[in-house]
Motif scaffolding. Structure first.
Motif, PDB file in Angstrom:
ATOM      1  N   SER A  19       0.843  -1.190   0.000  1.00 13.86           N
ATOM      2  CA  SER A  19       0.000   0.000   0.000  1.00 13.86           C
ATOM      3  C   SER A  19       0.880   1.242   0.000  1.00 13.86           C
ATOM      4  O   SER A  19       2.046   1.198   0.429  1.00 13.86           O
ATOM      5  CB  SER A  19      -0.890  -0.021   1.256  1.00 13.86           C
ATOM      6  OG  SER A  19      -1.606   1.188   1.409  1.00 13.86           O
ATOM      7  N   TRP A  78       0.038   3.625   1.860  1.00 16.10           N
ATOM      8  CA  TRP A  78      -0.205   4.123   3.215  1.00 16.10           C
ATOM      9  C   TRP A  78       1.110   4.297   3.972  1.00 16.10           C
ATOM     10  O   TRP A  78       2.025   3.483   3.867  1.00 16.10           O
ATOM     11  CB  TRP A  78      -1.109   3.131   3.955  1.00 16.10           C
ATOM     12  CG  TRP A  78      -1.334   3.474   5.393  1.00 16.10           C
ATOM     13  CD1 TRP A  78      -2.216   4.390   5.898  1.00 16.10           C
ATOM     14  CD2 TRP A  78      -0.658   2.902   6.523  1.00 16.10           C
ATOM     15  NE1 TRP A  78      -2.124   4.431   7.265  1.00 16.10           N
ATOM     16  CE2 TRP A  78      -1.177   3.532   7.674  1.00 16.10           C
ATOM     17  CE3 TRP A  78       0.338   1.931   6.668  1.00 16.10           C
ATOM     18  CZ2 TRP A  78      -0.745   3.205   8.972  1.00 16.10           C
ATOM     19  CZ3 TRP A  78       0.778   1.611   7.938  1.00 16.10           C
ATOM     20  CH2 TRP A  78       0.244   2.237   9.075  1.00 16.10           C
ATOM     21  N   GLU A 107       1.906   8.813  -0.166  1.00 14.76           N
ATOM     22  CA  GLU A 107       0.497   8.919   0.239  1.00 14.76           C
ATOM     23  C   GLU A 107       0.107  10.374   0.429  1.00 14.76           C
ATOM     24  O   GLU A 107      -0.836  10.883  -0.201  1.00 14.76           O
ATOM     25  CB  GLU A 107       0.252   8.152   1.547  1.00 14.76           C
ATOM     26  CG  GLU A 107      -1.178   8.301   2.053  1.00 14.76           C
ATOM     27  CD  GLU A 107      -1.349   7.949   3.519  1.00 14.76           C
ATOM     28  OE1 GLU A 107      -2.492   8.121   4.019  1.00 14.76           O
ATOM     29  OE2 GLU A 107      -0.362   7.532   4.172  1.00 14.76           O
TER      30      GLU A 107
END
Length: 453
Positions: A276, A278, A283
């Motif tokens: 991800s 994240w 991000e």
């Protein structure tokens, strides 16, 4: 809102569709198997993708002039498999992506997610990169012997040399030391020296064959390795010949797993959801700027990664969209990278204003012009701030392209000014794997390497 990557090449490029270092007899079998697939998958993208395997063939068949295009395609097949594994794994070492739970089929060891590359978990990456390097060497040798004087203007030879240059660059940027065909460990500069030779000859042969796309790609490739050889004047001379809009791409395929775009397969694909954006720089940066070069998205049906992470719990699944499909191509060389090479060269000469002009040309130009609202320019009042912007901009421009580990390694080891990503206790390059140490008497089992930040 999902935002698609805005970088498109207006230049030309040729497309590829696409051994173990001490065992040439086993490598030969692998080459033959790959050759059969390469004969059925055209490097220029044919319509008929059916593959007929006629079975084993004699080694002499590879010297037949009719086999020359397949020899070149075979390098591409080997290179995709090598690049995929290295480019994908380093995303977690360099924090370009974050661990989202998967450590099996589509993931990596937990140590890798902590940034540690040790000799026990890099055999696949080593074997694949060495195979690509050896296949390229062998193809160039066969073409040189078979073509004789016509080698100097042969299109297949030019393309094989270009692949050879990229194969050596891949190893040089990522491996701490070089081992070639069962030899002793050498400084990784040996890979860059060989890459420079291959790219230089690709320029000459490509010129003789009238392949402007190959020549431009080889100049870009040579510029990118010359910075490692501290030949900044040579790198700038090459970069100046590459238009900002140029992109040379590595084609992937849905035909078999080794040819997938592995970054998409593992990080943006259900059911894996292995990684991800994240908790990475990318991000927040994408949320703040909408820069399509670092685009990611989320899916309400799959809000989390596919497993809980010890000490964190479930990780939000913010999947990258730079590569939106299983067969999305990877950039290998880009004109925008050339502008950043020129910018770094100016910083090394303390030319802050000249460097920032080039950095902002990349930032506000072709690569990041979206929704009729170019990104705001970076500003730098000091040389140190300019260096920080250069390092950040290369990270943005080359995100998920398998180049970040090499950049961080050379900046940290050189002690360049400006803020560099925190690599404390994280590996800066790949070590020689345990398998090579056990089988190659020239590499001691206790050979020390793998520097960290």
């Amino acid at each position: 809102m999902k935002m698609e990557r805005g970088l498109e090449s207006k230049g030309a490029w040729w497309r590829s569709r696409s051994a173990r270092s001490r065992r040439p007899e086993r490598r030969k079998n692998r080459v033959t198997a790959s050759l059969m697939l390469a004969m059925g998958v055209s490097a220029l993208g044919g319509c008929d993708l059916d593959v007929t395997n006629p079975g084993p063939v004699t080694d002499e068949f590879l010297n037949d002039p009719l086999a020359q295009p397949a020899l070149v395609n075979t390098i591409g097949l080997a290179y995709v498999a090598a690049f995929n594994r290295v480019a994908y794994q380093q995303t977690v070492v360099t924090r370009e992506l974050h661990f989202a739970g998967q450590t099996g089929f589509a993931g990596f060891s937990f140590d890798a997610h902590l940034g540690r590359l040790d000799s026990d978990n890099v055999d696949v990456q080593w074997n694949n990169t060495q195979r690509a390097r050896w296949v390229a060497d062998d193809a160039v040798r066969r073409l040189r012997e078979g073509l004789g004087d016509s080698f100097s203007s042969n299109a297949n030879a030019a393309r094989a040399l270009l692949w050879q240059g990229y194969a050596y660059r891949l190893m040089g940027e990522n491996w701490c030391h070089g081992v070639i065909d069962g030899g002793e460990p050498e400084p990784s500069a040996v890979f860059f020296e060989r890459a420079e030779e291959a790219f230089s000859e690709a320029i000459d042969v490509g010129s003789g064959a009238g392949l402007d796309d190959v020549v431009t790609a080889a100049r870009a490739g040579r510029a990118s390795v010359r910075i490692w050889l501290d030949d900044w004047s040579g790198a700038v001379a090459d970069a100046d010949e590459v238009p900002t809009s140029f992109v040379h791409q590595l084609e992937t395929s849905t035909l078999e797993e080794d040819q997938y775009n592995r970054v998409f397969f593992g990080s943006s694909n259900t059911p894996w959801r292995a990684h991800s954006t994240w908790n990475t720089f990318y991000e927040d940066y994408y949320l703040e700027t909408g820069d399509p070069r670092t685009s990611w998205d989320e899916d309400p049906d799959f809000p989390f990664g596919n497993a809980e992470v010890t000490g964190i719990g479930q990780v939000p699944w913010f999947f990258q969209t730079k590569y939106p499909t299983l067969d999305a191509p990877y950039p290998l060389s880009k004109g925008t990278e050339m502008r950043l090479i020129e910018a770094e060269a100016r910083l090394r000469e303390n030319d802050r204003e000249g460097a920032m002009e080039l950095i902002n040309e990349v930032r506000t130009g072709l690569s990041s012009d979206h929704d009729d609202s170019p990104l705001p320019e970076w500003e730098a009042d000091t040389l140190e701030e300019a260096w920080t912007h250069l390092k950040r901009e290369r990270g943005i421009e080359l995100w998920l392209e398998g180049r970040r580990l090499g950049d961080l390694r050379r900046w940290i080891q050189e002690g360049t000014p400006g803020t560099t990503d925190d690599m404390t206790d994280r590996s800066l390059c790949y070590p020689i794997p345990r398998g090579e140490r056990q089988q190659n008497p020239n590499v001691p089992l206790d050979f020390q390497e793998a520097p960290t930040g």
